[in-house]
Design a protein around this motif. Structure first.
Motif, PDB file in Angstrom:
ATOM      1  N   HIS A 131     -20.120  22.653  64.897  1.00  6.59           N
ATOM      2  CA  HIS A 131     -20.433  23.551  63.788  1.00  6.59           C
ATOM      3  C   HIS A 131     -21.411  24.653  64.180  1.00  6.59           C
ATOM      4  O   HIS A 131     -21.394  25.739  63.612  1.00  6.59           O
ATOM      5  N   LEU A 132     -22.286  24.399  65.125  1.00  3.50           N
ATOM      6  CA  LEU A 132     -23.289  25.377  65.514  1.00  3.50           C
ATOM      7  C   LEU A 132     -22.799  26.369  66.570  1.00  3.50           C
ATOM      8  O   LEU A 132     -23.313  27.475  66.657  1.00  3.50           O
ATOM      9  N   LYS A 133     -21.821  25.973  67.363  1.00  6.38           N
ATOM     10  CA  LYS A 133     -21.373  26.827  68.463  1.00  6.38           C
ATOM     11  C   LYS A 133     -20.041  27.513  68.200  1.00  6.38           C
ATOM     12  O   LYS A 133     -19.808  28.603  68.703  1.00  6.38           O
ATOM     13  N   ASP A 134     -19.144  26.877  67.463  1.00  4.16           N
ATOM     14  CA  ASP A 134     -17.786  27.384  67.300  1.00  4.16           C
ATOM     15  C   ASP A 134     -17.609  28.111  65.976  1.00  4.16           C
ATOM     16  O   ASP A 134     -18.185  27.719  64.961  1.00  4.16           O
ATOM     17  N   PRO A 135     -16.789  29.182  65.988  1.00  3.97           N
ATOM     18  CA  PRO A 135     -16.507  29.869  64.722  1.00  3.97           C
ATOM     19  C   PRO A 135     -15.586  29.018  63.844  1.00  3.97           C
ATOM     20  O   PRO A 135     -14.866  28.142  64.341  1.00  3.97           O
ATOM     21  N   ILE A 136     -15.618  29.281  62.559  1.00  5.52           N
ATOM     22  CA  ILE A 136     -14.791  28.518  61.624  1.00  5.52           C
ATOM     23  C   ILE A 136     -13.312  28.678  61.943  1.00  5.52           C
ATOM     24  O   ILE A 136     -12.531  27.730  61.819  1.00  5.52           O
ATOM     25  N   SER A 137     -12.915  29.851  62.427  1.00  8.85           N
ATOM     26  CA  SER A 137     -11.505  30.074  62.753  1.00  8.85           C
ATOM     27  C   SER A 137     -11.024  29.141  63.864  1.00  8.85           C
ATOM     28  O   SER A 137      -9.830  28.886  63.983  1.00  8.85           O
ATOM     29  N   LEU A 181     -17.166  25.587  46.874  1.00  8.70           N
ATOM     30  CA  LEU A 181     -17.295  24.155  47.183  1.00  8.70           C
ATOM     31  C   LEU A 181     -16.120  23.657  48.012  1.00  8.70           C
ATOM     32  O   LEU A 181     -16.296  22.859  48.941  1.00  8.70           O
ATOM     33  N   LEU A 182     -14.926  24.111  47.683  1.00  6.02           N
ATOM     34  CA  LEU A 182     -13.735  23.702  48.415  1.00  6.02           C
ATOM     35  C   LEU A 182     -13.781  24.207  49.856  1.00  6.02           C
ATOM     36  O   LEU A 182     -13.441  23.477  50.788  1.00  6.02           O
ATOM     37  N   TYR A 183     -14.228  25.439  50.044  1.00  8.65           N
ATOM     38  CA  TYR A 183     -14.336  26.006  51.390  1.00  8.65           C
ATOM     39  C   TYR A 183     -15.353  25.229  52.226  1.00  8.65           C
ATOM     40  O   TYR A 183     -15.083  24.884  53.376  1.00  8.65           O
ATOM     41  N   ALA A 184     -16.507  24.952  51.651  1.00  7.53           N
ATOM     42  CA  ALA A 184     -17.537  24.193  52.370  1.00  7.53           C
ATOM     43  C   ALA A 184     -17.027  22.800  52.728  1.00  7.53           C
ATOM     44  O   ALA A 184     -17.251  22.313  53.840  1.00  7.53           O
ATOM     45  N   THR A 185     -16.323  22.168  51.809  1.00 13.18           N
ATOM     46  CA  THR A 185     -15.755  20.849  52.070  1.00 13.18           C
ATOM     47  C   THR A 185     -14.744  20.908  53.201  1.00 13.18           C
ATOM     48  O   THR A 185     -14.739  20.048  54.092  1.00 13.18           O
ATOM     49  N   ALA A 186     -13.874  21.924  53.186  1.00 15.22           N
ATOM     50  CA  ALA A 186     -12.857  22.060  54.228  1.00 15.22           C
ATOM     51  C   ALA A 186     -13.495  22.267  55.595  1.00 15.22           C
ATOM     52  O   ALA A 186     -13.069  21.669  56.588  1.00 15.22           O
ATOM     53  N   VAL A 187     -14.526  23.093  55.659  1.00 21.78           N
ATOM     54  CA  VAL A 187     -15.170  23.370  56.945  1.00 21.78           C
ATOM     55  C   VAL A 187     -15.901  22.132  57.465  1.00 21.78           C
ATOM     56  O   VAL A 187     -15.772  21.765  58.638  1.00 21.78           O
ATOM     57  N   ILE A 188     -16.627  21.457  56.604  1.00 19.95           N
ATOM     58  CA  ILE A 188     -17.387  20.279  57.043  1.00 19.95           C
ATOM     59  C   ILE A 188     -16.452  19.137  57.421  1.00 19.95           C
ATOM     60  O   ILE A 188     -16.596  18.526  58.485  1.00 19.95           O
ATOM     61  N   ALA A 189     -15.470  18.843  56.574  1.00 18.58           N
ATOM     62  CA  ALA A 189     -14.542  17.752  56.866  1.00 18.58           C
ATOM     63  C   ALA A 189     -13.651  18.086  58.059  1.00 18.58           C
ATOM     64  O   ALA A 189     -13.365  17.216  58.890  1.00 18.58           O
ATOM     65  N   GLY A 190     -13.212  19.341  58.145  1.00 21.82           N
ATOM     66  CA  GLY A 190     -12.384  19.742  59.275  1.00 21.82           C
ATOM     67  C   GLY A 190     -13.142  19.664  60.586  1.00 21.82           C
ATOM     68  O   GLY A 190     -12.605  19.218  61.600  1.00 21.82           O
ATOM     69  N   GLY A 191     -14.389  20.098  60.567  1.00 23.41           N
ATOM     70  CA  GLY A 191     -15.208  20.021  61.769  1.00 23.41           C
ATOM     71  C   GLY A 191     -15.495  18.596  62.187  1.00 23.41           C
ATOM     72  O   GLY A 191     -15.550  18.285  63.379  1.00 23.41           O
ATOM     73  N   ALA A 192     -15.657  17.726  61.218  1.00 22.53           N
ATOM     74  CA  ALA A 192     -15.903  16.320  61.541  1.00 22.53           C
ATOM     75  C   ALA A 192     -14.660  15.639  62.122  1.00 22.53           C
ATOM     76  O   ALA A 192     -14.777  14.718  62.923  1.00 22.53           O
ATOM     77  N   SER A 193     -13.477  16.133  61.730  1.00 21.10           N
ATOM     78  CA  SER A 193     -12.246  15.495  62.211  1.00 21.10           C
ATOM     79  C   SER A 193     -11.777  16.057  63.554  1.00 21.10           C
ATOM     80  O   SER A 193     -10.962  15.447  64.225  1.00 21.10           O
ATOM     81  N   ALA A 194     -12.296  17.211  63.969  1.00 18.34           N
ATOM     82  CA  ALA A 194     -11.914  17.812  65.248  1.00 18.34           C
ATOM     83  C   ALA A 194     -12.818  17.274  66.356  1.00 18.34           C
ATOM     84  O   ALA A 194     -14.033  17.281  66.221  1.00 18.34           O
ATOM     85  N   GLU A 195     -12.207  16.847  67.425  1.00 17.72           N
ATOM     86  CA  GLU A 195     -12.981  16.232  68.503  1.00 17.72           C
ATOM     87  C   GLU A 195     -13.910  17.218  69.219  1.00 17.72           C
ATOM     88  O   GLU A 195     -15.043  16.900  69.512  1.00 17.72           O
ATOM     89  N   ASN A 196     -13.417  18.391  69.520  1.00 16.52           N
ATOM     90  CA  ASN A 196     -14.187  19.336  70.334  1.00 16.52           C
ATOM     91  C   ASN A 196     -14.808  20.459  69.526  1.00 16.52           C
ATOM     92  O   ASN A 196     -15.152  21.487  70.086  1.00 16.52           O
ATOM     93  N   TYR A 197     -14.966  20.286  68.240  1.00 20.17           N
ATOM     94  CA  TYR A 197     -15.522  21.340  67.393  1.00 20.17           C
ATOM     95  C   TYR A 197     -17.003  21.094  67.166  1.00 20.17           C
ATOM     96  O   TYR A 197     -17.429  19.982  66.866  1.00 20.17           O
ATOM     97  N   LEU A 228     -11.310  26.075  63.909  1.00 20.65           N
ATOM     98  CA  LEU A 228     -10.788  24.847  63.322  1.00 20.65           C
ATOM     99  C   LEU A 228      -9.267  24.841  63.278  1.00 20.65           C
ATOM    100  O   LEU A 228      -8.638  23.811  63.427  1.00 20.65           O
ATOM    101  N   MET A 229      -8.675  25.998  63.071  1.00 18.82           N
ATOM    102  CA  MET A 229      -7.232  26.082  62.947  1.00 18.82           C
ATOM    103  C   MET A 229      -6.569  26.625  64.214  1.00 18.82           C
ATOM    104  O   MET A 229      -5.458  26.259  64.523  1.00 18.82           O
ATOM    105  N   ALA A 230      -7.242  27.496  64.942  1.00 19.27           N
ATOM    106  CA  ALA A 230      -6.660  28.125  66.127  1.00 19.27           C
ATOM    107  C   ALA A 230      -6.598  27.123  67.280  1.00 19.27           C
ATOM    108  O   ALA A 230      -7.611  26.668  67.770  1.00 19.27           O
ATOM    109  N   GLY A 231      -5.411  26.781  67.670  1.00 15.40           N
ATOM    110  CA  GLY A 231      -5.230  25.881  68.792  1.00 15.40           C
ATOM    111  C   GLY A 231      -5.516  24.426  68.474  1.00 15.40           C
ATOM    112  O   GLY A 231      -5.319  23.551  69.302  1.00 15.40           O
ATOM    113  N   TYR A 232      -5.978  24.154  67.285  1.00 19.21           N
ATOM    114  CA  TYR A 232      -6.321  22.776  66.912  1.00 19.21           C
ATOM    115  C   TYR A 232      -5.131  22.071  66.304  1.00 19.21           C
ATOM    116  O   TYR A 232      -4.870  20.915  66.600  1.00 19.21           O
ATOM    117  N   GLY A 233      -4.375  22.789  65.468  1.00 16.62           N
ATOM    118  CA  GLY A 233      -3.246  22.141  64.802  1.00 16.62           C
ATOM    119  C   GLY A 233      -3.737  20.990  63.947  1.00 16.62           C
ATOM    120  O   GLY A 233      -3.279  19.862  64.086  1.00 16.62           O
TER     121      GLY A 233
END
Length: 75
Positions: free
Chosen positions: A31-37, A13-29, A39-44
């Motif tokens: 969920h369907l096209k970008d890998p989960i990695s 549940l924590l992982y799913a929350t992190a991925v969904i919330a992180g993807g929503a907070s990233a401007e150019n991310y 979110l952290m690589a080059g995003y800061g």
């Protein structure tokens, strides 16, 4: 249920929350096209995203330690 076994569903549940919330907070991310990695690589990302992934890793470690041989209750 032991604490190590309880860690697994909480970690999922924590992982799913992190991925969904992180993807929503990233401007150019995307969920369907970008890998989960991505979110952290080059995003800061924000501190809370690092915290969520860190907690996930801790729970995963706790679960893995519970899987070691001889860790069953009653042994």
């Amino acid at each position: 249920m032991s604490s190590s076994r309880a860690a697994a569903p909480i970690a999922v549940l924590l992982y799913a929350t992190a991925v969904i919330a992180g993807g929503a907070s990233a401007e150019n991310y995307d969920h369907l096209k970008d890998p989960i990695s991505a979110l952290m690589a080059g995003y800061g990302g924000p501190f809370w995203l690092y915290l969520l992934f860190g907690l996930y890793n801790g729970l995963l470690l706790l679960f893995a330690l519970g899987l070691k041989p001889g860790s069953r209750a009653g042994r």
